[in-house]
Design an enzyme around this catalytic site. Structure first.
Site, PDB file in Angstrom:
ATOM      1  N   LEU A  26       0.818  -1.207   0.000  1.00  0.00           N
ATOM      2  CA  LEU A  26       0.000   0.000   0.000  1.00  0.00           C
ATOM      3  C   LEU A  26       0.858   1.266   0.000  1.00  0.00           C
ATOM      4  CD1 LEU A  26      -2.911  -0.997   2.418  1.00  0.00           C
ATOM      5  CD2 LEU A  26      -3.044  -0.639  -0.048  1.00  0.00           C
ATOM      6  N   ARG A  78       0.264   4.035  -2.734  1.00  0.00           N
ATOM      7  CA  ARG A  78      -0.184   5.393  -2.419  1.00  0.00           C
ATOM      8  C   ARG A  78       0.539   6.441  -3.255  1.00  0.00           C
ATOM      9  NH1 ARG A  78      -0.569   3.383   3.754  1.00  0.00           N
ATOM     10  NH2 ARG A  78      -2.755   2.770   3.644  1.00  0.00           N
ATOM     11  N   TYR A 124      -9.385   4.419  -2.656  1.00  0.00           N
ATOM     12  CA  TYR A 124      -8.297   3.465  -2.933  1.00  0.00           C
ATOM     13  C   TYR A 124      -7.142   3.591  -1.946  1.00  0.00           C
ATOM     14  CZ  TYR A 124      -9.532   2.133  -7.818  1.00  0.00           C
ATOM     15  OH  TYR A 124     -10.100   1.618  -8.945  1.00  0.00           O
ATOM     16  N   GLU A 125      -6.430   2.481  -1.762  1.00  0.00           N
ATOM     17  CA  GLU A 125      -5.158   2.453  -1.017  1.00  0.00           C
ATOM     18  C   GLU A 125      -5.305   3.012   0.406  1.00  0.00           C
ATOM     19  OE1 GLU A 125      -3.280   0.784  -2.649  1.00  0.00           O
ATOM     20  OE2 GLU A 125      -3.443   1.241  -4.774  1.00  0.00           O
ATOM     21  N   GLY A 126      -6.443   2.759   1.020  1.00  0.00           N
ATOM     22  CA  GLY A 126      -6.742   3.322   2.338  1.00  0.00           C
ATOM     23  C   GLY A 126      -7.451   4.645   2.147  1.00  0.00           C
TER      24      GLY A 126
END
Length: 600
Positions: A265, A269, A407-409
């Site tokens: 991740l 990011r 997305y991605e957290g």
């Protein structure tokens, strides 16, 4: 080649150390090889993707797969893959560059590309055994196979380690049997390989597995999801029912899945930030062309101040986002190279290089995704009623941009992560926050200087403002930490306000350093547009810092402490010479309108 000691500002240290403009990397520093790669990607996108924008809105998953196949044939899928596994083995900045320019035309391809080259391939590259890498990476690097990443479950989203998918070892010890449900899996419809996370027995942490897609092996897919945007990105649920996986397909060590997921991740990011850059440029290009052509009240709407302000701010945010994204990318690249020189393997060097700048990766993910959403929203507004129509390009751009904040957290998670990681680095001694925070505290109780600073050098007042913004963060976050200690993680609103201050510091400083570097490389006249955008962004950043810091201060400080901190905030967010914002906006807008494109 730079060494680890040379003017290095480690992850998070931007808050307490002053960077030299000459030491940061900017888009003006791309090598000839990088420019050639950028131009070849742009040519591919303009030929294969941009003319088919409407088709991507018709849920044409086959088209996305075909585009990905062609990208693989041209080597774009293997830019980050070492040459021994049939990749191009290019540097980290080049991998950002490809992700940047291949992602701008449509979110469907951006998602497929990001999911495949990032979380679909990198876990094997970085954690796989030599046998696993030799078996799978060449196929993924060339586009012969496509990858997907199975982490999210109905009950496990932001809390990634709470997944219920189980892995049970067979009696003969040769296989694991995987059972569970994964959801929101990008590329699921056409991928050949899944990176799957499951829990063995009652392990504290999940474990990663490489699973080839064989629908005869207990794997089934849900229908394509009906989504707000990214219509031609294949997104399905994936069900595993006693799926048989050889023990040699465990990825990394048992219980190491959470670590794999988090490190994947981190890369995802910063790459997501890159994926939002050309999306902004193309929206600006489309918006200014429409504004120049659209006539109302017998004049082009591009001549109206309200429209010019929008174009100037859209361009400014895009410029700032480029500046910060490539600054961080080069820092990561330098760290990777330094670790390799020190004897680390490619795997270890890349993992630790990206992990070092995890704070910056979270910052970029949040800010750039939000700027992209604002850009597309303003694009719709410039188009007016036509912008709301699905027949115009802005509507799909706005919908595609929306997913980037999830997305991605989610951006909320990443805001809290950025401050949380900064605090952890301080506790480990990697970033000295305590010393500077105490200095700020002493400064607040001392007698302020009434001397008039010398601002004769270009951008000198702007650099002084950055220093004051850093003091603001140290004042607010330092006092909050002193009051709440470890319990601060329970005060999410305060953490998010602190994160906004931290993020604006990094973004504004990156733009100022880029502008300063180009002033020193050329002259003030040639760099005037960059200087103007840096000044513009800083002004609005200071306003936001003032707002967020005030919110934080009055939420936890009382009485004399509150009065002292609010007085300090007033001092730290006050210009000696305020910039003429309207004049700066007009300068930037004129350049955009006259050239009928994003020209920076």
């Amino acid at each position: 080649m730079e060494t680890i000691e040379k003017q290095e500002i480690r992850g998070g240290q931007f808050l307490v150390k002053e960077a030299n403009a000459k030491d940061i990397f900017t888009p003006e520093d791309f090598t000839e090889e990088q420019k050639m790669m950028r131009d070849s990607v742009k040519e591919f996108v303009d030929r294969e993707i941009w003319p088919n924008k409407e088709e991507f809105e018709k849920k044409n998953y086959k088209l996305t797969e075909e585009i990905m196949r062609k990208a693989g044939e041209l080597g774009f899928l293997g830019v980050a893959v070492p040459e021994e596994y049939e990749g191009l083995g290019m540097d980290f900045v080049s991998t950002m560059l490809v992700c940047d320019y291949i992602s701008g035309a449509t979110g469907s391809v951006a998602t497929a590309f990001g999911a495949h080259t990032g979380i679909g391939t990198l876990p094997i590259t970085l954690y796989g055994t030599e046998e696993q890498k030799k078996k799978y990476i060449p196929k993924l690097a060339t586009g012969e196979w496509f990858g997907a990443y199975c982490l999210t479950e109905p009950g496990a989203g932001s809390d990634a380690n709470s997944g219920k998918t189980k892995a049970v070892l067979s009696n003969d010890g040769k296989h694991y049997h995987i059972s569970g449900q994964k959801m929101w899996i990008s590329n699921a419809g056409f991928c050949d390989l899944f990176i799957v996370f499951a829990r063995i027995k009652d392990d504290k942490y999940i474990t990663g597995f490489i699973i080839e897609k064989d629908l005869e092996n207990g794997i089934s897919l849900g229908d394509e999801e009906k989504k707000l945007g990214i219509h031609s990105s294949s997104t399905r649920q994936v069900f595993f029912d006693n799926t048989k996986v050889p023990v040699e397909n465990m990825l990394g060590e048992r219980g190491g899945g959470f670590k794999i997921a988090m490190n994947a991740l981190n890369v995802g990011r910063i790459k997501l930030a890159a994926a939002c850059l050309d999306a902004q440029r193309r929206v600006i290009d489309t918006a200014v062309k429409y504004a120049n052509d659209r006539v109302q009240f017998k004049t082009s709407i591009a001549s109206f101040g309200a429209i010019r302000e929008k174009l100037a701010q859209m361009a400014t945010r895009a410029f700032v986002d480029e500046s910060a994204s490539y600054r961080a990318a080069k820092n990561i690249e330098d760290r990777i190279n330094a670790r390799k020189e020190a004897g680390a393997s490619h795997q270890e060097a890349e993992l630790k290089g990206v992990e070092e700048y995890a704070i910056e990766c979270s910052i970029l993910k949040v800010i750039v995704s939000e700027h992209c959403q604002i850009c597309t929203d303003e694009g719709i507004q410039i188009f007016g009623g036509m912008g709301f129509s699905a027949d115009a390009p802005m509507e799909s751009a706005w919908r595609d941009a929306r997913i980037s904040r999830i997305y991605e957290g989610t951006n909320e998670i990443n805001r809290m992560l950025s401050v949380g990681m900064m605090i952890k680095k301080a506790m480990k001694g990697h970033v000295d926050l305590l010393g500077p925070a105490n200095e700020v505290k002493e400064e607040l109780t001392g007698i302020p200087s009434f001397e008039t600073p010398d601002y004769s050098a270009p951008l000198s007042e702007e650099k002084a403002m950055i220093k004051k913004m850093k003091k603001t963060f140290l004042m607010v976050a330092g006092s909050a930490m002193q009051k709440y200690g470890q319990e601060i993680e329970n005060h999410q609103e305060l953490l998010m306000a602190s994160a906004d201050i931290l993020m604006e510091i990094y973004m504004a400083e990156s733009a100022i350093l880029r502008a300063q570097k180009n002033v020193e490389k050329t002259n003030e006249e040639e760099a005037k547009y960059q200087v103007a955008m840096a000044q513009l962004y800083l002004y609005y950043a200071v306003e936001k810092v003032n707002e967020k810091a005030k919110k934080g201060i009055i939420s936890f400080a009382e009485g004399d402490e509150q009065k002292m901190m609010l007085m300090g905030l007033k001092r730290y967010t006050k210009y000696d010479n305020y910039p003429n914002i309207i004049a700066l906006q007009e300068l930037v807008a004129k350049k955009v309108v006259d050239e009928n494109t994003y020209p920076f």
